[in-house]
Design an enzyme around this catalytic site. Structure first.
Site, PDB file in Angstrom:
ATOM      1  N   HIS A  41     -61.257  15.973 -51.705  1.00 60.39           N
ATOM      2  CA  HIS A  41     -61.865  15.960 -53.036  1.00 60.39           C
ATOM      3  C   HIS A  41     -61.162  14.944 -53.939  1.00 60.39           C
ATOM      4  O   HIS A  41     -60.017  15.129 -54.313  1.00 60.39           O
ATOM      5  CB  HIS A  41     -61.744  17.373 -53.619  1.00 60.39           C
ATOM      6  N   HIS A  83     -64.591  10.310 -61.806  1.00 57.00           N
ATOM      7  CA  HIS A  83     -65.164  11.645 -61.961  1.00 57.00           C
ATOM      8  C   HIS A  83     -65.687  11.914 -63.363  1.00 57.00           C
ATOM      9  O   HIS A  83     -66.833  12.317 -63.546  1.00 57.00           O
ATOM     10  CB  HIS A  83     -64.141  12.723 -61.587  1.00 57.00           C
TER      11      HIS A  83
END
Ligand code: G3P
Ligand code: CA
Length: 355
Positions: A41, A83
């Site tokens: 991730h 992100h």
């Protein structure tokens, strides 16, 4: 099936559950997806600044199956891995471009993005894991993440790419296809998995790349799975986000099933539900991987890749609940749990990479 721990874990399960695990691994194999999949991730983002070369090199060298990234587009049309909607949390944008510090990523050219320091914030936030060489790490383009994924003689992780806030980036699905195709990344099924919270974006991805596996990310709240509480966190007046989400449940079984059908209708082969973490924290959300949910997903032919789990207690919990893969900030920990222990430690790999 990987190693003795996984074997023992499976041997302790009832026969019916064992049969299910076998079917799920077949489901994954049909898509060319490892089972259980280890999805790094934002890279190995516990030990290195998220979405930077250090984090992706570390995840690759540890042996993660996929490097996960959140796709956005610069003002001049270059695909980048970031992100957040803006750059404040993970860069020195406030010092470099004070007047634009809360502007979206799309307000910056790729040269401006590359000029930011995307590493020093990590040293300040996590002094116990700080490294001098993290200072000055750059934001990466999609091509640079592909370079890293291709850059090891033996380790060849795939890419697990999320279109992030795609409503702000019209045409990003076609742009992504063009880059993947140009680099030969569409030739091998399962080497790329595409993901989005946005059903419209997932449908567009499916139109452009029907052969590539896709995952609908699941969330509970307004515009997503309707919660039994009828509340959003913002409306709840509560201050503890993790505690709020820990109590959230889908309105009913039919509501959860509706989202599985949305996933299938958009061309997905699986879902990416959120996880509740035992220790709480900023990445602890609603528990959308309860055994009945995973069973329903599997019955509909969907894989389940849960986000984002970092601790052994939670690896065990979600695996027992029947997930088929895990997004983790700690690829090394998950690989050790699955008896796929890396030959070198995180510290050794980072040091060998010059960090
Ligand atoms: O993409 C899976 C997971 O990463 C979704 O949450 O906010 O970390 O992108 P987020
Ligand atoms: Ca993501």
């Amino acid at each position: 099936m990987k190693g003795f721990r996984r074997l023992w874990a499976l041997l302790l399960l009832p026969i019916a559950t064992l049969a299910e695990a076998g079917q799920d691994s077949e489901l994954a194999a049909r898509q060319g997806i490892p089972y259980p999949a280890v999805i790094a991730h934002r890279g190995a983002s516990f030990d290195a600044p998220e979405s930077t070369a250090a984090a992706y090199l570390l995840a690759r060298d540890l042996g993660a199956d996929y490097l996960e990234l959140d796709l956005q587009r610069s003002k001049d049309g270059v695909l980048v891995a970031v992100h957040d909607e803006n750059l404040q949390r993970t860069s020195d944008v406030a010092q470099r471009f004070p007047e634009r510090q809360d502007s979206p990523v799309s307000a910056f050219t790729v040269a401006e993005l590359k000029s930011l320091d995307a590493g020093s914030w990590f040293n300040q936030a996590y002094p116990e894991r700080a490294r001098e060489r993290f200072k000055g790490l750059q934001i990466l383009t999609l091509d640079e993440v592909m370079d890293i994924a291709e850059g090891h003689p033996d380790k060849r992780p795939g890419l697990y790419i999320e279109t992030k806030e795609p409503r702000f980036f019209p045409g990003i699905e076609a742009d992504l296809k063009a880059r993947l195709q140009a680099r030969g990344w569409l030739d091998n099924p399962g080497r790329v998995v595409l993901q989005s919270f946005d059903r419209n974006s997932l449908t567009l991805l499916h139109q452009h790349m029907p052969q590539v596996p896709k995952v609908l990310l699941l969330w509970i709240g307004k515009g997503y799975i309707e919660p039994a509480s009828g509340q959003n966190f913002a409306e709840s007046g509560e201050t503890d986000k993790a505690a709020f989400y820990a109590r959230q449940q889908p309105k009913d079984t039919a509501e959860f099933a509706r989202w599985l059908d949305y996933a299938k209708n958009a061309g997905a082969i699986g879902t990416g539900p959120s996880a509740l973490r035992t220790a709480g924290g900023a990445q602890s959300y609603a528990d959308l991987v309860q055994p009945w949910m995973n069973k329903l997903s599997h019955d509909k032919g969907l894989l389940v890749h849960v986000y984002t789990v970092d601790e052994t207690v939670d690896f065990a919990k979600v695996m027992a609940a029947g997930v088929d893969g895990i997004f983790t900030n700690r690829s090394g920990q998950l690989l050790r749990y699955l008896s796929r222990a890396p030959a070198r430690s995180e510290a050794q790999i980072l040091a060998a990479g010059g960090y």
